[in-house]
Design a protein around this motif. Structure first.
Motif, PDB file in Angstrom:
ATOM      1  N   ILE A 154      -7.891  -6.466  61.205  1.00 40.12           N
ATOM      2  CA  ILE A 154      -9.300  -6.207  60.933  1.00 40.12           C
ATOM      3  C   ILE A 154     -10.185  -7.173  61.709  1.00 40.12           C
ATOM      4  CG2 ILE A 154     -11.082  -6.387  59.149  1.00 40.12           C
ATOM      5  CD1 ILE A 154      -9.129  -5.215  57.177  1.00 40.12           C
ATOM      6  N   ASN A 155      -9.799  -8.439  61.707  1.00 37.25           N
ATOM      7  CA  ASN A 155     -10.639  -9.437  62.351  1.00 37.25           C
ATOM      8  C   ASN A 155     -10.535  -9.409  63.866  1.00 37.25           C
ATOM      9  OD1 ASN A 155     -12.069 -11.264  60.261  1.00 37.25           O
ATOM     10  ND2 ASN A 155     -10.042 -10.946  59.410  1.00 37.25           N
ATOM     11  N   LEU A 156      -9.403  -8.968  64.394  1.00 37.71           N
ATOM     12  CA  LEU A 156      -9.351  -8.739  65.837  1.00 37.71           C
ATOM     13  C   LEU A 156     -10.312  -7.611  66.199  1.00 37.71           C
ATOM     14  CD1 LEU A 156      -8.180  -9.264  68.598  1.00 37.71           C
ATOM     15  CD2 LEU A 156      -6.291  -7.710  68.042  1.00 37.71           C
ATOM     16  N   GLY A 157     -10.310  -6.543  65.380  1.00 34.44           N
ATOM     17  CA  GLY A 157     -11.283  -5.478  65.593  1.00 34.44           C
ATOM     18  C   GLY A 157     -12.701  -5.952  65.400  1.00 34.44           C
ATOM     19  N   TRP A 158     -12.899  -6.847  64.400  1.00 35.38           N
ATOM     20  CA  TRP A 158     -14.226  -7.403  64.143  1.00 35.38           C
ATOM     21  C   TRP A 158     -14.691  -8.263  65.308  1.00 35.38           C
ATOM     22  CZ3 TRP A 158     -18.082  -6.496  60.994  1.00 35.38           C
ATOM     23  CH2 TRP A 158     -19.056  -7.466  60.764  1.00 35.38           C
ATOM     24  N   LEU A 276     -17.229 -14.553  67.120  1.00 39.10           N
ATOM     25  CA  LEU A 276     -16.464 -15.783  66.940  1.00 39.10           C
ATOM     26  C   LEU A 276     -15.764 -15.808  65.585  1.00 39.10           C
ATOM     27  CD1 LEU A 276     -18.929 -18.451  68.391  1.00 39.10           C
ATOM     28  CD2 LEU A 276     -16.845 -17.568  69.456  1.00 39.10           C
ATOM     29  N   ASN A 277     -16.395 -15.221  64.573  1.00 34.16           N
ATOM     30  CA  ASN A 277     -15.772 -15.139  63.250  1.00 34.16           C
ATOM     31  C   ASN A 277     -14.456 -14.380  63.322  1.00 34.16           C
ATOM     32  OD1 ASN A 277     -15.805 -12.857  60.786  1.00 34.16           O
ATOM     33  ND2 ASN A 277     -15.772 -14.977  60.106  1.00 34.16           N
ATOM     34  N   GLY A 278     -14.488 -13.205  63.926  1.00 35.89           N
ATOM     35  CA  GLY A 278     -13.261 -12.428  64.039  1.00 35.89           C
ATOM     36  C   GLY A 278     -12.190 -13.127  64.853  1.00 35.89           C
ATOM     37  N   LEU A 279     -12.577 -13.784  65.947  1.00 29.91           N
ATOM     38  CA  LEU A 279     -11.608 -14.487  66.782  1.00 29.91           C
ATOM     39  C   LEU A 279     -10.953 -15.645  66.028  1.00 29.91           C
ATOM     40  CD1 LEU A 279     -13.445 -14.582  70.231  1.00 29.91           C
ATOM     41  CD2 LEU A 279     -11.368 -13.304  69.649  1.00 29.91           C
ATOM     42  N   LEU A 280     -11.752 -16.385  65.265  1.00 29.74           N
ATOM     43  CA  LEU A 280     -11.208 -17.498  64.487  1.00 29.74           C
ATOM     44  C   LEU A 280     -10.218 -17.011  63.435  1.00 29.74           C
ATOM     45  CD1 LEU A 280     -14.273 -19.854  63.891  1.00 29.74           C
ATOM     46  CD2 LEU A 280     -12.095 -20.487  64.935  1.00 29.74           C
ATOM     47  N   MET A 338     -10.887 -17.102  55.190  1.00 25.62           N
ATOM     48  CA  MET A 338      -9.428 -17.157  55.292  1.00 25.62           C
ATOM     49  C   MET A 338      -8.777 -17.579  53.987  1.00 25.62           C
ATOM     50  SD  MET A 338      -8.818 -18.943  58.987  1.00 25.62           S
ATOM     51  CE  MET A 338     -10.142 -18.872  60.193  1.00 25.62           C
ATOM     52  N   LEU A 339      -9.507 -18.312  53.161  1.00 24.74           N
ATOM     53  CA  LEU A 339      -8.979 -18.728  51.863  1.00 24.74           C
ATOM     54  C   LEU A 339      -9.346 -17.743  50.755  1.00 24.74           C
ATOM     55  CD1 LEU A 339      -9.724 -22.561  52.028  1.00 24.74           C
ATOM     56  CD2 LEU A 339      -7.516 -21.432  52.331  1.00 24.74           C
TER      57      LEU A 339
END
Length: 426
Positions: A154-158, A276-280, A338-339
């Motif tokens: 999801i976050n890679l897509g984000w 940057l959020n998705g990449l992190l 992430m938590l």
């Protein structure tokens, strides 16, 4: 240096070990779908920029999205329990693509509200069905990492969606909605190819990992008649989840407006910063979860994530330069996510049983759907009347209240997650 890189590589490889094949396929479907989640990212900017709506009007439209999400999540959970997760996932993706393809042609306020409502109605019906699929195809031992792998996709897509969306907006808003709709169709086609009974690529039932019924006959019998609406601890968990969702959803709905109106950034810059959020999350979450998941209880991790939420929005209240404030915000909100997200999801999974898994997971998703009603509507009204600083202070208070609520819940009881402990080696 080389030894450190080798150790890091082996740590990553171990983090992905033992995850069932079906979870990888579900993550791939999610990646394709999320790469097109551009319309939601830029919806507030589309309403105020392209259509010329006021901030208050945009808030009402975004509230319609939340109402549709609430109803869609409930219907999706009921349908999942009745007809299964596969048809629900496929049809919600197809219908989402159809609505997105037509939304760009609408101009009137009423028509846009109705279309956004319809979009969220079908799109959010996907959530409980997908959650049940993850439960069915993952064991308790790897369920935390299964959730993280799914979130990783999801976050890679984000990460891709905002950057790509910013480029498409530069070409024209029509491209944004059409490409978004196309990714829904592609995700549905991929899902049919991988999971349809007639597909040669299908994950066979015998390959699926044991689900709740394999974790003990006594536990299954005790949970068989469970209902989320009569489960006191679970309802308390949903309430506190709603509070933390109200905090996080400001990142989706009002922070882009803040970047636009206060920092005077254009859509491309906003998209890159948001990416940057998705990449992190994509880069860090899985190995981090693998390293820390057995050290504390799930709700302890959630509380620490909420503290990071609070610190994230506090960055906007400090006398920092726009670049530093935005970067520190993204760092804090990303590590907080992430938590909060995987461990709260696993807490919900622990309550879900075979007979009513859809209803349990639907109620969990409903907490986020309700936040999608309240967060943009209240957030934009506060901005219009008292400004962004008042909103950020209120958000910090909500993060603290949610953190205190989870502490109370953790101290009082966590009975069913112990019965279906997702960290069996603890």
């Amino acid at each position: 240096m080389c030894d450190m890189l080798v150790r890091l590589f082996h740590h990553w490889r171990r983090a992905f070990s033992d995850i069932p094949t079906a979870i990888w396929w579900l993550a791939l479907v999610s990646l394709v779908n999320r790469c097109g989640s551009m319309a939601v990212v830029f919806l507030s900017l589309y309403l105020t920029g392209r259509l010329g709506y006021s901030v208050e009007q945009a808030g009402y439209v975004l509230g319609c999205y939340g109402v549709g999400a609430l109803l869609g999540t409930w219907i999706g959970g009921r349908l999942t329990d009745r007809i299964g997760y596969f048809p629900v996932m496929v049809w919600t993706l197809v219908l989402s693509g159809l609505v997105l393809s037509g939304l760009v042609w609408l101009r009137s306020f009423a028509a846009v509200c109705a279309s956004v409502f319809a979009l969220s109605l079908v799109a959010e019906g996907f959530r409980p069905a997908n959650s049940v699929a993850i439960v069915r195809y993952s064991t308790p031992e790897v369920r935390t990492r299964s959730v993280s792998l799914y979130r990783m996709s999801i976050n890679l897509g984000w990460a891709v969606a905002p950057a790509l969306g910013g480029l498409l907006v530069a070409m024209g808003w029509t491209w944004l909605f059409w490409v978004d709709g196309l990714t829904c169709f592609l995700a549905a086609g991929l899902l049919v190819w991988l999971f349809s009974p007639s597909s040669p690529q299908r994950i066979r039932p015998e390959e699926a990992a044991p689900s709740a019924e394999a974790e003990g006959a006594d536990t299954r019998h005790a949970l068989q008649e469970a209902s989320p609406y009569r489960d006191g601890p679970y309802l308390a968990f949903i309430l506190f989840t709603l509070l933390n969702a109200l905090v996080f959803m400001q990142f989706v709905w009002t922070v882009p407006l803040f970047f636009k109106e206060t920092y005077h950034w254009d859509e491309r810059t906003i998209g890159l910063v948001t990416a940057l959020n998705g990449l992190l999350v994509f880069s860090v979450e899985m190995p981090m979860i693998y390293s820390i998941e057995r050290r504390l209880s799930r709700l302890q991790f959630v509380r620490r994530g909420l503290l990071l939420y609070l610190l994230a929005f506090a960055m906007f209240l400090l006398p920092l330069s726009p670049v530093w404030a935005a970067l520190l915000f993204i760092l804090a909100i990303s590590f907080g996510e992430m938590l909060v997200m995987p461990f709260s999801t696993n807490f919900a999974f622990a309550y879900a049983n075979k007979g009513s898994a859809g209803s349990y997971m639907a109620l969990y998703s409903i907490a986020y759907s309700v936040s999608n009603i309240i967060a943009p509507l209240v957030g934009t009204q506060i901005i219009a009347r008292w400004g962004y600083s008042t909103l950020w202070m209120l958000v910090c208070v909500l993060a603290f209240l949610s953190m205190a609520g989870f502490w109370f819940l953790e101290k009082k009881t966590e009975p069913r997650p112990q019965a279906l402990d997702l960290k069996t080696s603890t």
